[in-house]
Design an enzyme around this catalytic site. Sequence first.
Site, PDB file in Angstrom:
ATOM      1  N   ALA A  15       5.469   1.524  17.620  1.00 47.77           N
ATOM      2  CA  ALA A  15       6.330   1.752  16.468  1.00 47.77           C
ATOM      3  C   ALA A  15       7.802   1.684  16.835  1.00 47.77           C
ATOM      4  CB  ALA A  15       6.012   3.120  15.844  1.00 47.77           C
TER       5      ALA A  15
ATOM      6  N   ASP B 107       4.474  -5.347  15.259  1.00 47.58           N
ATOM      7  CA  ASP B 107       3.147  -5.728  15.735  1.00 47.58           C
ATOM      8  C   ASP B 107       2.795  -7.175  15.444  1.00 47.58           C
ATOM      9  OD1 ASP B 107       2.919  -3.151  16.568  1.00 47.58           O
ATOM     10  OD2 ASP B 107       1.290  -2.582  15.211  1.00 47.58           O
TER      11      ASP B 107
ATOM     12  N   GLU C 138     -14.936   1.339  28.829  1.00 45.95           N
ATOM     13  CA  GLU C 138     -13.815   0.448  29.127  1.00 45.95           C
ATOM     14  C   GLU C 138     -14.325  -0.783  29.867  1.00 45.95           C
ATOM     15  OE1 GLU C 138     -10.855  -1.699  29.445  1.00 45.95           O
ATOM     16  OE2 GLU C 138     -10.440   0.184  28.392  1.00 45.95           O
TER      17      GLU C 138
ATOM     18  N   LYS D  56      -0.952  12.584  15.630  1.00 51.32           N
ATOM     19  CA  LYS D  56      -0.294  13.647  16.393  1.00 51.32           C
ATOM     20  C   LYS D  56      -0.542  15.003  15.759  1.00 51.32           C
ATOM     21  CE  LYS D  56       0.872  10.304  18.808  1.00 51.32           C
ATOM     22  NZ  LYS D  56      -0.040   9.419  18.090  1.00 51.32           N
TER      23      LYS D  56
ATOM     24  N   GLU E   1       0.821  -1.214   0.000  1.00 52.21           N
ATOM     25  CA  GLU E   1       0.000   0.000   0.000  1.00 52.21           C
ATOM     26  C   GLU E   1       0.855   1.264   0.000  1.00 52.21           C
ATOM     27  OE1 GLU E   1      -4.005   1.682   2.245  1.00 52.21           O
ATOM     28  OE2 GLU E   1      -2.909  -0.017   3.084  1.00 52.21           O
TER      29      GLU E   1
ATOM     30  N   GLY F  15     -12.989   1.408  24.245  1.00 59.32           N
ATOM     31  CA  GLY F  15     -11.586   1.123  24.505  1.00 59.32           C
ATOM     32  C   GLY F  15     -10.861   2.353  25.008  1.00 59.32           C
ATOM     33  N   SER F  16     -10.174   2.220  26.152  1.00 61.28           N
ATOM     34  CA  SER F  16      -9.504   3.375  26.758  1.00 61.28           C
ATOM     35  C   SER F  16      -7.994   3.230  26.742  1.00 61.28           C
ATOM     36  CB  SER F  16      -9.990   3.581  28.199  1.00 61.28           C
ATOM     37  OG  SER F  16      -9.471   2.567  29.056  1.00 61.28           O
TER      38      SER F  16
ATOM     39  N   GLY G   5      -8.391  -2.917  20.294  1.00 64.16           N
ATOM     40  CA  GLY G   5      -7.199  -3.720  20.091  1.00 64.16           C
ATOM     41  C   GLY G   5      -6.923  -3.979  18.619  1.00 64.16           C
TER      42      GLY G   5
ATOM     43  N   HIS H  73      17.735  24.181  35.234  1.00 68.56           N
ATOM     44  CA  HIS H  73      16.655  24.937  35.880  1.00 68.56           C
ATOM     45  C   HIS H  73      16.421  26.228  35.118  1.00 68.56           C
ATOM     46  CE1 HIS H  73      14.223  26.680  39.113  1.00 68.56           C
ATOM     47  NE2 HIS H  73      14.931  27.797  38.935  1.00 68.56           N
TER      48      HIS H  73
END
Length: 467
Positions: free
Chosen positions: A322, A314, A207, A50, A35, A184-185, A274, A446
């Site tokens: 990833a 996976d 959940e 993201k 693909e 799903g959480s 999942g 700091h």
Amino acid sequence: MADFDLIVIGSGPGGYVAAIRASQLGQKVAIVERENLGGICLNWGCIPTKALLKSGEKFESLSHLKDYGLSAEKIGFDFDAIIQRSRGVADTMNKGVAFLMKKHKIEVIEGSAKLERGATAPKVVVALKAGGNRTVEARAVMLAVGARARALPQIGLEADGDRIWAYREALAPKTLPKSFVVIGSGAIGLEFASFYRALGAEVTVVEAVDRIMPVEDEEVSKTAQKAFEKRGIKFRVGARVTRVSKSVSGVKVDVEISGKAEALEAEVCISAVGITANTDGIGLEALGVELDRGHIRTDSHCQTNVKGLYAIGDCAGAPWLAHKASHEGIHAAEHIAGFRTPNVHSPIAGCTYTQPQVASVGVTEQGAKADKREVKIGRFPFRVNGKAVAAGETDGFVKVIFDAKTGALIGAHMIGHEVTEMIQGFVTAITMEATEEDIHGIVYPHPTMSEAMHEASLDAYQRVLHL
């Protein structure tokens, strides 16, 4: 004679990185992709989500301008432009992978691969996108075929692109629904819940177990739920989904909580229950490749039980991340080239890019207790961290877990602003087998939010300074 030293099947973050590393080591490499170069992560997962989350975060932050002494008028958003920006980011990354393949002289074969028995490794038969078949052989074959969203057709939970969405549909919808039920959480479910809530949608997350983010430390889970509820996200925990049914106007999700039935209604249901490994239809059964609950079983060098066949990412089991796939791909490529590194088991951080973010590595407090390990635990809240107060990002905390006998850092758990950028400090510490003495001796700049990491480590040994 083999056509290649290595054939990689799948060009996700594990596959394309493995191909590059093999090429760096002087191997002749081909990669098969059916693909998009970059796989799910770059095209339909990590990267475009993201981009969406950043748009949501930017928009939501505008409602708090007054807190910073600022003001603006007529604040709004263009939903289609948000989606198109996300798709544009994915397209840029896809082109970047294509460039890397050319740079490293990796042959890209476009099509779907199937394995057959070969002399030193399985043969790869590719049904080419352009038509026809091509058979190629190599000294080694690496499966990086990834996974897809899990479907539960027996209860009606199967993406249809209309009322029931999986991650693909949730990434590129044509219009913005007003309400969602997210099932799903985990990271995927909560990231979509966070994004759509930021744009004003009503969101309810379901959940099955008794708390959200069940893989995270329990203290983090509870804090996260309170933070998300403060943003207006609703939760149903300990809820077993019994049926998902569609109508012209929306979807109904029937759940059972403590023996009582409840019906949740919304315009759209997002399924995040999942994944299923892409191990079907590629010839594994004929070769006798061993599976473990649908995933390919491998050893400490990512080798399967079939000579010359490796599997990473996976399709080879948890954690389904990833960066874990990339790490395994590099290790396997080096092993194929003759390197004998000890094993592939390094600490892997988990990151969830919600508002607030969650990041963790190593054992949880409940995990340590279950193993009857004696530990020392330290915590430090961002509400007393100078940089966090100045930035107006005071939600959350850092929690660290040390082995009481050895002083080794064995776990770290964080919730707060941009903690996904901070967790690598603890990943490095665990990888380098750092003790509390090592971490206490580090000079943290700091003012930074990372100072909370130092203070939490000090707190575990009753040395905290600013609490």
